[in-house]
Scaffold this motif. Structure first.
Motif, PDB file in Angstrom:
ATOM      1  N   PRO A 172     -54.551   8.900  -6.122  1.00  0.00           N
ATOM      2  CA  PRO A 172     -54.728   7.951  -7.241  1.00  0.00           C
ATOM      3  C   PRO A 172     -53.705   6.828  -7.205  1.00  0.00           C
ATOM      4  O   PRO A 172     -52.551   7.033  -6.813  1.00  0.00           O
ATOM      5  CB  PRO A 172     -54.536   8.839  -8.474  1.00  0.00           C
ATOM      6  CG  PRO A 172     -53.709   9.995  -7.999  1.00  0.00           C
ATOM      7  CD  PRO A 172     -54.122  10.240  -6.586  1.00  0.00           C
ATOM      8  N   LYS A 173     -54.127   5.641  -7.616  1.00  0.00           N
ATOM      9  CA  LYS A 173     -53.226   4.489  -7.648  1.00  0.00           C
ATOM     10  C   LYS A 173     -52.939   4.033  -9.078  1.00  0.00           C
ATOM     11  O   LYS A 173     -52.039   3.228  -9.304  1.00  0.00           O
ATOM     12  CB  LYS A 173     -53.844   3.330  -6.860  1.00  0.00           C
ATOM     13  CG  LYS A 173     -53.994   3.617  -5.366  1.00  0.00           C
ATOM     14  CD  LYS A 173     -54.590   2.433  -4.643  1.00  0.00           C
ATOM     15  CE  LYS A 173     -54.734   2.718  -3.143  1.00  0.00           C
ATOM     16  NZ  LYS A 173     -55.364   1.603  -2.410  1.00  0.00           N
ATOM     17  N   ASP A 174     -53.727   4.563 -10.037  1.00  0.00           N
ATOM     18  CA  ASP A 174     -53.592   4.118 -11.423  1.00  0.00           C
ATOM     19  C   ASP A 174     -52.726   5.043 -12.270  1.00  0.00           C
ATOM     20  O   ASP A 174     -52.602   4.865 -13.481  1.00  0.00           O
ATOM     21  CB  ASP A 174     -54.981   3.995 -12.062  1.00  0.00           C
ATOM     22  CG  ASP A 174     -55.783   5.287 -11.986  1.00  0.00           C
ATOM     23  OD1 ASP A 174     -55.367   6.203 -11.238  1.00  0.00           O
ATOM     24  OD2 ASP A 174     -56.816   5.388 -12.667  1.00  0.00           O
ATOM     25  N   ARG A 175     -52.115   6.038 -11.644  1.00  0.00           N
ATOM     26  CA  ARG A 175     -51.233   6.968 -12.364  1.00  0.00           C
ATOM     27  C   ARG A 175     -50.280   7.620 -11.366  1.00  0.00           C
ATOM     28  O   ARG A 175     -50.363   7.384 -10.163  1.00  0.00           O
ATOM     29  CB  ARG A 175     -52.052   8.045 -13.084  1.00  0.00           C
ATOM     30  CG  ARG A 175     -52.903   8.895 -12.157  1.00  0.00           C
ATOM     31  CD  ARG A 175     -53.514  10.068 -12.903  1.00  0.00           C
ATOM     32  NE  ARG A 175     -54.429  10.847 -12.073  1.00  0.00           N
ATOM     33  CZ  ARG A 175     -54.055  11.764 -11.198  1.00  0.00           C
ATOM     34  NH1 ARG A 175     -52.756  12.012 -11.011  1.00  0.00           N
ATOM     35  NH2 ARG A 175     -54.941  12.433 -10.483  1.00  0.00           N
ATOM     36  N   LYS A 176     -49.394   8.436 -11.904  1.00  0.00           N
ATOM     37  CA  LYS A 176     -48.415   9.111 -11.061  1.00  0.00           C
ATOM     38  C   LYS A 176     -49.105  10.154 -10.182  1.00  0.00           C
ATOM     39  O   LYS A 176     -49.959  10.904 -10.636  1.00  0.00           O
ATOM     40  CB  LYS A 176     -47.356   9.781 -11.932  1.00  0.00           C
ATOM     41  CG  LYS A 176     -46.183  10.349 -11.165  1.00  0.00           C
ATOM     42  CD  LYS A 176     -45.039  10.739 -12.105  1.00  0.00           C
ATOM     43  CE  LYS A 176     -44.343   9.505 -12.629  1.00  0.00           C
ATOM     44  NZ  LYS A 176     -43.112   9.850 -13.402  1.00  0.00           N
ATOM     45  N   TYR A 203     -45.911   3.745  -4.538  1.00  0.00           N
ATOM     46  CA  TYR A 203     -46.640   4.680  -5.383  1.00  0.00           C
ATOM     47  C   TYR A 203     -45.695   5.294  -6.411  1.00  0.00           C
ATOM     48  O   TYR A 203     -44.518   5.553  -6.113  1.00  0.00           O
ATOM     49  CB  TYR A 203     -47.247   5.812  -4.550  1.00  0.00           C
ATOM     50  CG  TYR A 203     -48.536   5.471  -3.853  1.00  0.00           C
ATOM     51  CD1 TYR A 203     -49.757   5.959  -4.321  1.00  0.00           C
ATOM     52  CD2 TYR A 203     -48.555   4.675  -2.717  1.00  0.00           C
ATOM     53  CE1 TYR A 203     -50.947   5.662  -3.684  1.00  0.00           C
ATOM     54  CE2 TYR A 203     -49.738   4.367  -2.065  1.00  0.00           C
ATOM     55  CZ  TYR A 203     -50.935   4.858  -2.554  1.00  0.00           C
ATOM     56  OH  TYR A 203     -52.112   4.554  -1.909  1.00  0.00           O
ATOM     57  N   GLU A 204     -46.202   5.553  -7.611  1.00  0.00           N
ATOM     58  CA  GLU A 204     -45.475   6.364  -8.577  1.00  0.00           C
ATOM     59  C   GLU A 204     -45.768   7.825  -8.229  1.00  0.00           C
ATOM     60  O   GLU A 204     -46.931   8.236  -8.218  1.00  0.00           O
ATOM     61  CB  GLU A 204     -45.922   6.051 -10.004  1.00  0.00           C
ATOM     62  CG  GLU A 204     -45.460   4.698 -10.510  1.00  0.00           C
ATOM     63  CD  GLU A 204     -43.933   4.606 -10.553  1.00  0.00           C
ATOM     64  OE1 GLU A 204     -43.290   5.574 -11.012  1.00  0.00           O
ATOM     65  OE2 GLU A 204     -43.396   3.573 -10.116  1.00  0.00           O
ATOM     66  N   ASP A 249     -52.213  16.601  -7.119  1.00  0.00           N
ATOM     67  CA  ASP A 249     -53.062  15.747  -6.287  1.00  0.00           C
ATOM     68  C   ASP A 249     -52.984  16.112  -4.809  1.00  0.00           C
ATOM     69  O   ASP A 249     -53.958  15.973  -4.088  1.00  0.00           O
ATOM     70  CB  ASP A 249     -52.656  14.282  -6.466  1.00  0.00           C
ATOM     71  CG  ASP A 249     -52.838  13.817  -7.895  1.00  0.00           C
ATOM     72  OD1 ASP A 249     -53.982  13.819  -8.375  1.00  0.00           O
ATOM     73  OD2 ASP A 249     -51.826  13.481  -8.530  1.00  0.00           O
TER      74      ASP A 249
END
Length: 382
Positions: A172-176, A203-204, A249
């Motif tokens: 994912p790129k929209d969250r940690k 990345y977070e 993830d």
């Protein structure tokens, strides 16, 4: 093919940059062949890199032998691309072996070409650019030079980062991004993962490293704090008993012995992790279980049985992941420090199953085995 032979005789010389043969007509055998000139002492040879699945084989030929081989290879390939200092060309070969050569003049006379046999490989973590954790872990000097005795470790770290680079589209790129590293040990790869994703790629991330060795975990935690890696933490614990997170993830398990790997894979599937990277070792379980009358004549050799059991263990693990909606590959890694095992299982969640569980069950029944991963997943009802 005589037209192609004449073309190759004319173009294969010191000013050749490279040749790429692609478009394999067969599913088995080489998928791609790359050729470049190399100087060995005072002789001009041509280094051939043949790719078959995940492996690449290298061999050097003189000009005449190379041309003979190319003509033979082109019976099974559709295209040859040739780049030289003064020419760019594409050769097409039809099913009926009709040769079409398209070429154009170019000017690369000022281009400097490295003809050394062993060219320096480009790594994600470049030599000459010191990285704090690599310095403190003894892989690099303060000037960024790789310590000679640690060069295999340096290559291993970069190879691992290449595997992660391949799966970035699945994170994912929209969250940690939440990552668990089971059996992290001295955490060379854990720190590398954090540095690559957080520092180099932006990345977070939140990464947890888990291991049973208290002193090792304490040391790694001190280093993480020293570097200001706030989202990299280390815990003492056993893989099978690990709790405390609900969403993961990516699960990494690079040297979990025997059935500890199965517990790591089961955790990953339970969480629905998008990516799994696992390098198993010490696969003893199936070696003790295999009972197959039809295979008794060849299983009488202890060494053969042991190696076959280890390969079957990983193949079954990969297939079990397939049945749970993962697209799974078995790839060649670089030997770990403490084990010669070099198979990496890389699985990406797709939600689609390409393997029928009933067929896999028949295979396991034929072998007379009940793998731990199968039992764990069945117990969970997954």
């Amino acid at each position: 093919m005589e037209q192609l032979r004449e073309f190759l005789i004319e173009q294969i010389h010191i000013e050749l940059l490279w040749i790429m043969i692609s478009g394999a007509k067969k599913k088995s055998g080489p998928s791609k062949i790359k050729i470049r000139p190399v100087m060995m002492k005072d002789d001009l040879l041509f280094q051939v890199s043949i790719q078959e699945e995940t492996q690449i084989f290298h061999k050097n030929y003189n000009k005449d032998k190379l041309i003979d081989n190319i003509l033979n290879w082109m019976k099974d390939f559709k295209q040859l691309q040739l780049e030289g200092k003064q020419i760019s060309a594409v050769v097409l070969v039809s099913k009926k072996q009709k040769v079409t050569i398209k070429k154009k003049r170019v000017d690369r006379k000022e281009m400097i070409v490295d003809h050394s046999h062993n060219r320096k490989k480009s790594y994600i973590l470049e030599e000459g650019k010191p990285v704090d954790f690599l310095v403190d872990l003894g892989v690099m000097t303060k000037e960024g030079k790789v310590v000679h005795k640690k060069y295999d470790k340096y290559r291993q770290i970069n190879r691992f980062l290449e595997f992660i680079e391949d799966v970035l589209p699945h994170l994912p790129k929209d969250r940690k991004v939440n990552i668990i590293d089971f059996g992290c040990g001295k955490s060379y790869l854990t720190f590398a993962m954090y540095h690559y994703l957080k520092v180099l790629k932006g990345y977070e991330v939140r990464i947890i490293g888990l291991d049973l060795k208290i002193d090792v975990i304490e040391h790694c935690q001190r280093l993480a704090q020293q570097y200001g890696y706030q989202d990299l933490t280390f815990q003492v614990g056993d893989i099978a008993d690990f709790t405390g997170v609900d969403e993961v993830d990516m699960v990494v398990s690079l040297h979990a012995c025997d059935t500890a790997t199965d517990h790591a894979l089961e955790k990953a599937v339970t969480w629905g992790a998008s990516v799994i990277l696992s390098v198993p070792c010490c696969q003893h379980e199936l070696n003790k279980q295999i009972s197959c009358k039809e295979m008794e004549p060849i299983l009488g050799y202890g060494l053969i049985k042991e190696r076959m059991a280890a390969l079957m263990t990983d193949a079954i693990r990969a297939q079990l992941l397939e049945t749970r909606g993962y697209s799974t590959q078995i790839l060649e890694f670089i030997h770990m420090d403490h084990t010669p095992k070099n198979i990496l299982i890389r699985a990406v969640k797709t939600g689609k199953s390409s393997v029928k569980k009933e067929e896999l069950d028949k295979c396991m029944e034929f072998l007379g085995v009940t793998p731990t991963l199968d039992e764990l997943l069945n117990k969970k009802g997954i």
